[in-house]
Design an enzyme around this catalytic site. Structure first.
Site, mmCIF file in Angstrom:
data_model
loop_
_atom_site.group_PDB
_atom_site.id
_atom_site.type_symbol
_atom_site.label_atom_id
_atom_site.label_comp_id
_atom_site.label_asym_id
_atom_site.label_seq_id
_atom_site.Cartn_x
_atom_site.Cartn_y
_atom_site.Cartn_z
ATOM 1 N N GLN A 101 1.110 -1.302 0.304
ATOM 2 C CA GLN A 101 -0.148 -0.308 -0.118
ATOM 3 C C GLN A 101 1.215 1.050 0.117
ATOM 4 O O GLN A 101 -0.272 2.675 0.163
ATOM 5 C CB GLN A 101 -1.158 -0.115 1.556
ATOM 6 C CG GLN A 101 -1.960 -1.268 1.486
ATOM 7 C CD GLN A 101 -2.379 -1.172 2.210
ATOM 8 O OE1 GLN A 101 -3.891 -0.863 3.167
ATOM 9 N NE2 GLN A 101 -1.939 -2.158 3.817
ATOM 10 N N ASN A 102 2.211 0.965 0.093
ATOM 11 C CA ASN A 102 3.680 2.415 0.248
ATOM 12 C C ASN A 102 3.899 2.682 -1.267
ATOM 13 O O ASN A 102 3.304 1.830 -1.713
ATOM 14 C CB ASN A 102 4.321 1.787 0.855
ATOM 15 C CG ASN A 102 4.072 1.340 2.013
ATOM 16 O OD1 ASN A 102 3.057 1.531 3.071
ATOM 17 N ND2 ASN A 102 4.882 0.393 2.974
ATOM 18 N N ASP A 132 6.500 3.793 -1.528
ATOM 19 C CA ASP A 132 7.663 4.823 -1.589
ATOM 20 C C ASP A 132 8.492 4.520 -2.147
ATOM 21 O O ASP A 132 10.062 4.615 -2.413
ATOM 22 C CB ASP A 132 7.905 4.964 -0.299
ATOM 23 C CG ASP A 132 8.418 3.251 0.927
ATOM 24 O OD1 ASP A 132 8.319 2.350 0.227
ATOM 25 O OD2 ASP A 132 7.778 3.851 2.391
ATOM 26 N N HIS A 163 -1.351 1.027 -5.197
ATOM 27 C CA HIS A 163 -1.752 2.454 -4.892
ATOM 28 C C HIS A 163 -1.080 3.805 -5.285
ATOM 29 O O HIS A 163 -1.120 4.770 -5.185
ATOM 30 C CB HIS A 163 -1.669 3.285 -2.821
ATOM 31 C CG HIS A 163 -3.006 2.608 -2.147
ATOM 32 N ND1 HIS A 163 -3.006 2.263 -0.880
ATOM 33 C CD2 HIS A 163 -3.711 1.621 -2.385
ATOM 34 C CE1 HIS A 163 -3.805 2.060 -0.657
ATOM 35 N NE2 HIS A 163 -4.656 1.132 -1.451
ATOM 36 N N SER A 189 -2.041 -1.510 9.183
ATOM 37 C CA SER A 189 -3.329 -0.722 9.851
ATOM 38 C C SER A 189 -5.254 -2.316 10.021
ATOM 39 O O SER A 189 -5.617 -2.688 10.465
ATOM 40 C CB SER A 189 -4.325 -0.202 10.545
ATOM 41 O OG SER A 189 -4.933 0.985 8.892
ATOM 42 N N PRO A 199 2.746 -4.700 15.597
ATOM 43 C CA PRO A 199 3.113 -4.125 17.082
ATOM 44 C C PRO A 199 1.678 -3.980 17.989
ATOM 45 O O PRO A 199 1.704 -4.540 18.947
ATOM 46 C CB PRO A 199 3.913 -3.203 17.146
ATOM 47 C CG PRO A 199 4.516 -2.752 15.528
ATOM 48 C CD PRO A 199 3.501 -3.425 15.376
ATOM 49 N N ALA A 253 8.415 -5.388 10.979
ATOM 50 C CA ALA A 253 8.741 -6.490 10.110
ATOM 51 C C ALA A 253 10.287 -7.234 10.797
ATOM 52 O O ALA A 253 10.254 -8.311 10.805
ATOM 53 C CB ALA A 253 9.056 -5.307 9.182
#
Length: 255
Positions: free
Chosen positions: A109-110, A112, A127, A198, A223, A240
């Site tokens: 979903q990143n 970067d 995305h 999430s 976490p 991770a």
């Protein structure tokens, strides 16, 4: 089944897996200095993303929306893949070399680009990518120039039209080819890893459930408890790098 028994089963299934799918979210890039937008110090704290990052707002305020995206582009360019990204590339090598015909698919979903820079070979950007723009007249995606050459908005190199970031904004549909490829990867996965997400954004959050439906194992590394936790075969409450180390001893120090 106890936690220790579930962990042993997850390790066994992952070592034997022929098809592995991975869903990653913003949490995996946090250690690279890219904050999640839910963090108190996150990049989204000054804007309402649901109204700011939309096609309608871009049409009305292209310079403001481009300013937000170009800041993220500079941040992504300056960031480096972290140990979590690198552990995934190590796992990919292990899976692909262990069995003939094996597949390893990272669906992120990143925006970067850190998975690609870390060395993962098969990455699906659900995305889009902050490193690219797209001309809505020519329908051509192209790489953004070096940060030192950026203007306030990005124009199409072919027709000169103001282009938009090559990302999926709120209320927009995902690329059907990318979503289709992701769906197929999760449906055939023997093991799915869900890392640093999430599980609130759909349709991405539904992908691991496809693995469960087809009889595969779903392992969550996060976490925090998420909406997906109850559907997972095992949840590891860590980052991770730590979770992948625990599962396979990628760095030689798993218990």
């Amino acid at each position: 089944m106890t936690y220790a028994e579930r962990l042993t089963l997850a390790r066994t299934r992952l070592r034997a897996a022929r098809h592995v799918a991975v869903l990653t979210g913003a949490g995996i890039s946090k250690a690279s200095g890219i904050p999640t937008f839910r963090d108190a110090d996150g990049a989204w704290q000054h804007v309402d993303p649901h109204t700011f990052l939309t096609a309608q707002n871009f049409q009305a305020h292209p310079a403001e929306v481009w300013a937000w995206h170009l800041a993220k582009y500079r941040l992504a360019r300056a960031a480096e893949p972290n140990s979590g990204h690198r552990a995934l590339t190590t796992l990919e090598t292990q899976v692909l070399t262990a069995q003939p015909g094996a597949t390893f698919t990272v669906v992120t979903q990143n925006i970067d680009g850190l998975h690609q820079r870390a060395g993962n070979a098969n990455v699906l950007n659900l995305h889009g990518s902050v490193h690219e723009a797209r001309c809505e007249r020519c329908e051509v995606a192209f790489a953004l120039p070096d940060p030192d050459e950026l203007g306030t908005v990005i124009h199409c190199p072919a027709c000169g039209r103001i282009s938009r970031p090559q990302v999926v904004w709120f209320s927009e549909l995902l690329d059907p080819e990318v979503l289709g490829a992701a769906t197929r990867a999760f449906e055939r996965a023997d093991v799915t890893l869900v890392i640093g997400t999430s599980a609130l954004v759909y349709p991405a959050a539904n992908l691991p459930r496809l693995t469960s439906r087809e009889g595969g194992v779903v392992i969550e590394i996060n976490p925090d408890v998420t909406d997906l936790t109850a559907s997972c075969d095992l949840s590891l409450r860590c980052g991770a790098h730590e979770g992948l180390t625990l599962l396979l001893g990628l760095l030689g120090n798993a218990p």
